[in-house]
Write a protein that holds these residues in place. Structure first.
Motif, PDB file in Angstrom:
ATOM      1  N   VAL A  65     -35.573  72.948  83.038  1.00 19.74           N
ATOM      2  CA  VAL A  65     -34.380  72.550  82.631  1.00 19.74           C
ATOM      3  C   VAL A  65     -33.954  73.861  82.825  1.00 19.74           C
ATOM      4  O   VAL A  65     -33.903  74.385  82.598  1.00 19.74           O
ATOM      5  N   GLY A  66     -32.804  73.969  84.080  1.00 19.69           N
ATOM      6  CA  GLY A  66     -32.395  74.625  84.451  1.00 19.69           C
ATOM      7  C   GLY A  66     -31.649  74.762  85.620  1.00 19.69           C
ATOM      8  O   GLY A  66     -31.723  74.078  86.233  1.00 19.69           O
ATOM      9  N   GLU A  67     -30.962  76.731  86.189  1.00 15.29           N
ATOM     10  CA  GLU A  67     -29.936  75.865  87.440  1.00 15.29           C
ATOM     11  C   GLU A  67     -31.065  76.003  88.651  1.00 15.29           C
ATOM     12  O   GLU A  67     -32.057  76.385  88.853  1.00 15.29           O
ATOM     13  N   GLY A  68     -31.063  74.481  89.502  1.00 18.64           N
ATOM     14  CA  GLY A  68     -31.772  74.799  90.706  1.00 18.64           C
ATOM     15  C   GLY A  68     -32.697  73.938  90.433  1.00 18.64           C
ATOM     16  O   GLY A  68     -33.451  73.784  91.122  1.00 18.64           O
ATOM     17  N   LEU A  69     -32.741  73.623  89.177  1.00 19.74           N
ATOM     18  CA  LEU A  69     -34.086  72.735  88.748  1.00 19.74           C
ATOM     19  C   LEU A  69     -33.901  71.481  88.532  1.00 19.74           C
ATOM     20  O   LEU A  69     -32.988  70.801  88.807  1.00 19.74           O
ATOM     21  N   LEU A  70     -33.630  71.712  86.960  1.00 15.93           N
ATOM     22  CA  LEU A  70     -33.797  69.578  86.618  1.00 15.93           C
ATOM     23  C   LEU A  70     -32.414  70.005  85.491  1.00 15.93           C
ATOM     24  O   LEU A  70     -32.114  70.884  84.373  1.00 15.93           O
ATOM     25  N   ASP A  71     -31.900  68.928  84.806  1.00 13.09           N
ATOM     26  CA  ASP A  71     -30.507  69.426  84.056  1.00 13.09           C
ATOM     27  C   ASP A  71     -30.751  68.928  82.923  1.00 13.09           C
ATOM     28  O   ASP A  71     -30.416  68.927  81.917  1.00 13.09           O
ATOM     29  N   SER A  72     -31.952  67.444  82.160  1.00  8.60           N
ATOM     30  CA  SER A  72     -32.537  67.090  81.080  1.00  8.60           C
ATOM     31  C   SER A  72     -34.351  66.805  80.653  1.00  8.60           C
ATOM     32  O   SER A  72     -34.479  66.440  82.638  1.00  8.60           O
ATOM     33  N   CYS A  73     -34.604  66.362  79.878  1.00  9.95           N
ATOM     34  CA  CYS A  73     -36.297  66.253  79.432  1.00  9.95           C
ATOM     35  C   CYS A  73     -35.671  65.175  78.150  1.00  9.95           C
ATOM     36  O   CYS A  73     -34.822  66.071  77.558  1.00  9.95           O
ATOM     37  N   ALA A  74     -36.308  63.988  78.571  1.00  7.38           N
ATOM     38  CA  ALA A  74     -36.872  63.175  76.816  1.00  7.38           C
ATOM     39  C   ALA A  74     -38.124  63.763  77.005  1.00  7.38           C
ATOM     40  O   ALA A  74     -39.319  63.365  77.582  1.00  7.38           O
ATOM     41  N   VAL A  75     -37.764  63.844  75.578  1.00 10.35           N
ATOM     42  CA  VAL A  75     -39.585  65.062  74.723  1.00 10.35           C
ATOM     43  C   VAL A  75     -39.990  63.451  73.904  1.00 10.35           C
ATOM     44  O   VAL A  75     -39.834  63.635  72.909  1.00 10.35           O
ATOM     45  N   GLY A  76     -41.004  63.731  74.223  1.00  9.62           N
ATOM     46  CA  GLY A  76     -41.745  62.646  73.372  1.00  9.62           C
ATOM     47  C   GLY A  76     -42.819  63.313  72.526  1.00  9.62           C
ATOM     48  O   GLY A  76     -42.968  64.800  72.234  1.00  9.62           O
ATOM     49  N   ASN A  77     -43.821  62.699  71.407  1.00  8.07           N
ATOM     50  CA  ASN A  77     -45.132  63.803  70.908  1.00  8.07           C
ATOM     51  C   ASN A  77     -45.666  63.780  71.637  1.00  8.07           C
ATOM     52  O   ASN A  77     -45.881  64.108  72.755  1.00  8.07           O
ATOM     53  N   VAL A  78     -46.212  64.927  70.971  1.00  6.97           N
ATOM     54  CA  VAL A  78     -48.107  65.689  72.188  1.00  6.97           C
ATOM     55  C   VAL A  78     -48.574  64.008  72.457  1.00  6.97           C
ATOM     56  O   VAL A  78     -49.175  63.382  72.162  1.00  6.97           O
ATOM     57  N   PHE A  79     -48.693  64.431  74.632  1.00  3.89           N
ATOM     58  CA  PHE A  79     -49.253  63.601  74.556  1.00  3.89           C
ATOM     59  C   PHE A  79     -48.487  61.949  74.505  1.00  3.89           C
ATOM     60  O   PHE A  79     -49.931  60.551  74.915  1.00  3.89           O
ATOM     61  N   ALA A  80     -48.078  61.641  74.271  1.00  6.34           N
ATOM     62  CA  ALA A  80     -46.789  60.350  74.518  1.00  6.34           C
ATOM     63  C   ALA A  80     -45.321  60.056  75.184  1.00  6.34           C
ATOM     64  O   ALA A  80     -44.910  61.494  74.778  1.00  6.34           O
ATOM     65  N   GLY A  81     -45.749  59.602  75.131  1.00  3.48           N
ATOM     66  CA  GLY A  81     -44.429  59.135  76.687  1.00  3.48           C
ATOM     67  C   GLY A  81     -42.562  59.112  75.307  1.00  3.48           C
ATOM     68  O   GLY A  81     -43.018  59.039  74.130  1.00  3.48           O
ATOM     69  N   PRO A  82     -42.448  60.213  75.607  1.00  2.79           N
ATOM     70  CA  PRO A  82     -40.444  59.587  74.736  1.00  2.79           C
ATOM     71  C   PRO A  82     -40.312  58.305  75.054  1.00  2.79           C
ATOM     72  O   PRO A  82     -40.550  57.317  75.661  1.00  2.79           O
ATOM     73  N   ARG A  83     -39.117  58.702  74.256  1.00  3.40           N
ATOM     74  CA  ARG A  83     -38.547  56.919  73.488  1.00  3.40           C
ATOM     75  C   ARG A  83     -37.612  56.753  74.104  1.00  3.40           C
ATOM     76  O   ARG A  83     -37.429  57.368  74.778  1.00  3.40           O
ATOM     77  N   MET A  84     -37.323  54.957  74.298  1.00  2.00           N
ATOM     78  CA  MET A  84     -36.538  54.917  75.783  1.00  2.00           C
ATOM     79  C   MET A  84     -34.935  55.339  74.994  1.00  2.00           C
ATOM     80  O   MET A  84     -34.069  55.472  76.089  1.00  2.00           O
ATOM     81  N   ASP A  85     -35.289  55.247  73.889  1.00  2.00           N
ATOM     82  CA  ASP A  85     -33.448  55.888  73.506  1.00  2.00           C
ATOM     83  C   ASP A  85     -33.212  57.101  73.898  1.00  2.00           C
ATOM     84  O   ASP A  85     -31.809  57.577  74.177  1.00  2.00           O
ATOM     85  N   ASP A  86     -34.262  58.459  73.710  1.00  2.00           N
ATOM     86  CA  ASP A  86     -34.215  59.863  74.460  1.00  2.00           C
ATOM     87  C   ASP A  86     -33.896  59.734  76.106  1.00  2.00           C
ATOM     88  O   ASP A  86     -33.691  60.245  76.663  1.00  2.00           O
ATOM     89  N   CYS A  87     -35.184  58.384  76.585  1.00  2.00           N
ATOM     90  CA  CYS A  87     -34.498  58.314  78.244  1.00  2.00           C
ATOM     91  C   CYS A  87     -33.334  58.305  78.438  1.00  2.00           C
ATOM     92  O   CYS A  87     -32.629  58.949  79.399  1.00  2.00           O
TER      93      CYS A  87
END
Lengths: 332, 332
Positions: A65-87
């Motif tokens: 996440v940064g300039e010229g790259l991404l705007d945001s990231c939904a973060v899951g637990n270690v090796f687990a997908g992010p929650r739908m709400d966070d997406c």
């Protein structure tokens, strides 16, 4: 468990605390703070790029996440997908009014939650496109490319898409160039030793002292073969033999190369690998542009390395070279 | 030996091959190619800064050759000092006519060879100053500070001296500010697991599965105590308890902080450590400026981390913030 942590269940949140304290250009938001976005908020009029995935792969995913790259990231637990709400929250954080590209690795859980989030927000009128990165040649044959996982090639696709969005492209254009970048990229990894998942205290896999697993995924997904560790040049040659055939490189072609540590493997050994990769490509008349050698997509303290090659055209090369800045990577 | 290499005795030279192939702004020179310098050569009229030391610590030492940083580096085998001839060659490579600062970690072998090289080149009329970095508080008491080893604090001192030289300071001025930076910097490390030295195939030390060695050096030099691994916050508190007393920080003071992985310890855990370090400093009213969290001075695949704190005045803060660029680090 030889890890520097407090409560294993607080691993991700304490990591996020520290990360945002060290990098005030990043900010947590959402219920539970599991969305990381640019502190300045969405860039008005720019296509927003959102990613997400499990923790334990820094700098992937949130580190880009940064300039010229991404705007945001939904973060899951270690090796687990992010929650739908966070997406959903990550998509809102990225939305500057020009639409949002979901750009993430091709894993079932991530896909399910991002697709549900897209359905919900499309009802609210958000303009959304999705590209899933699927660069890992070891995870399925070419004929089933839609089943392949996304690994370190994500970083190169992030860079291409981020530069396109920063240059003012439309959502359809950013999605198209991200798809082109993914289509032009192939990766493969080798694993030497596992990492420990903090929440479970368990190693991600087990392997004998002298063995390598060729083609293993970044969560310990099974590879192609397991056997005695080969010499670096032989390993590089075999990695190239899996990565190059689908790219149909000819003399005069130009490629981006990423030699990536999965965590514990030191930079010294990445350069020994890169030496062979660059020599083989040079013999074929292929020019390496802006090689990346380092830790770009890890599995915490796992030992091993991956090789990614992206065949470039003028558009991809220009986008890879555009200035960018995030906590883990600067392109000048 | 779970290392990605070809011939263990070619580890350093093949690493240097790959490094210079990936980073054409760096060049090898000298008999044996054991000097790394800027491809453009010495900068005319600028004080040259030369460093050197054993391999196995990337990005230290040679990785900091670049704009606003160092001019050249003499490269030894893994954990072995550079040869005297290579120290001389590195000094010649750095000499732009305004004198050369030898800036390196305080180890006996490095010191002997750099001192002999200085004697030889002084006879030829080269203007030379020397500063040895000695930031490791665990390696000797304050009263014997001249015996302390140099560890990750080197990176901060490189940055200060490099910016000063780039800004046009004289040799005496660059040496003085490098000394000031070293005097203002303290570090301590903790080790969780060893690395394997390729040439010998031996681990750098041995340690029980659940133990940590507090205060260990980057080559496995003995630390202060060994025992069960503590939680991250307790470890951070104890590291601060060793590092802060000699800095006499008061509310309102400003510091640079470097939380460094010795290799295998992942970025996630560095941020958990940084979270505590930053919280404790904030409670004392101390402001952290431009924290660095990552792999800046390693011991190949050794697990563990170090903490460095530099007390800043306006001059040091300005020099740390000046733009710089090398293969492993960009300051914008």
């Amino acid at each position: 468990m030889k890890k520097i942590l407090n409560d294993p269940n607080a691993y991700v949140d304490e990591m996020l605390d520290g990360l945002c304290m060290a990098h005030p250009e990043l900010q947590r938001r959402g219920d539970g703070g599991r969305v990381v976005c640019r502190a300045g908020g969405a860039v008005s009029g720019k296509v927003g790029i959102v990613t997400g995935g499990g923790s334990g792969h820094l700098p992937v995913f949130l580190g880009y996440v940064g300039e010229g790259l991404l705007d945001s990231c939904a973060v899951g637990n270690v090796f687990a997908g992010p929650r739908m709400d966070d997406c959903m929250e990550a998509m809102r954080a990225a939305d500057g009014g020009a639409g949002v590209l979901q750009l993430y690795g091709n894993y079932g859980g991530d896909r399910m939650n991002f697709e549900m989030a897209a359905e919900m927000l499309a009802l609210d009128g958000m303009d959304i496109a999705s590209v899933r990165v699927s660069d890992d040649v070891a995870s399925a044959p070419m004929a089933q490319r839609e089943k392949r996982r996304g690994v370190a090639g994500l970083v190169l696709v992030y860079k291409v898409a981020g530069a396109s969005a920063a240059a003012g492209a439309t959502l359809a254009q950013v999605a198209a160039v991200a798809r082109k970048a993914n289509d032009a990229c192939r990766s493969i990894g080798v694993a030497l030793s596992p990492c420990v998942v903090p929440e479970s205290g368990q190693a991600s896999f087990s392997i004998d002292a002298g063995d390598v697993e060729f083609g293993m995924g970044i969560h310990g997904e099974p590879g192609i073969w397991r056997g005695p560790l080969k010499k670096a040049d032989a390993l590089a040659d075999e990695m190239l033999a899996h990565v190059l055939p689908e790219l149909f490189l000819a003399s005069g072609d130009r490629v981006a190369v990423l030699v990536n540590s999965l965590g514990a493997t030191p930079a010294e050994e990445l350069y020994i690998l890169y030496r062979r990769v660059a020599s083989v490509l040079a013999e074929r008349g292929v020019t390496v542009v802006r090689p990346l050698v380092g830790r770009y997509a890890t599995s915490m303290e796992m030992a091993g390395a991956s090789l990614s090659v992206m065949k470039l055209d003028a558009e991809l090369e220009t986008l890879l070279a555009a200035p960018a800045h995030c906590p883990f990577w600067s392109v000048r």
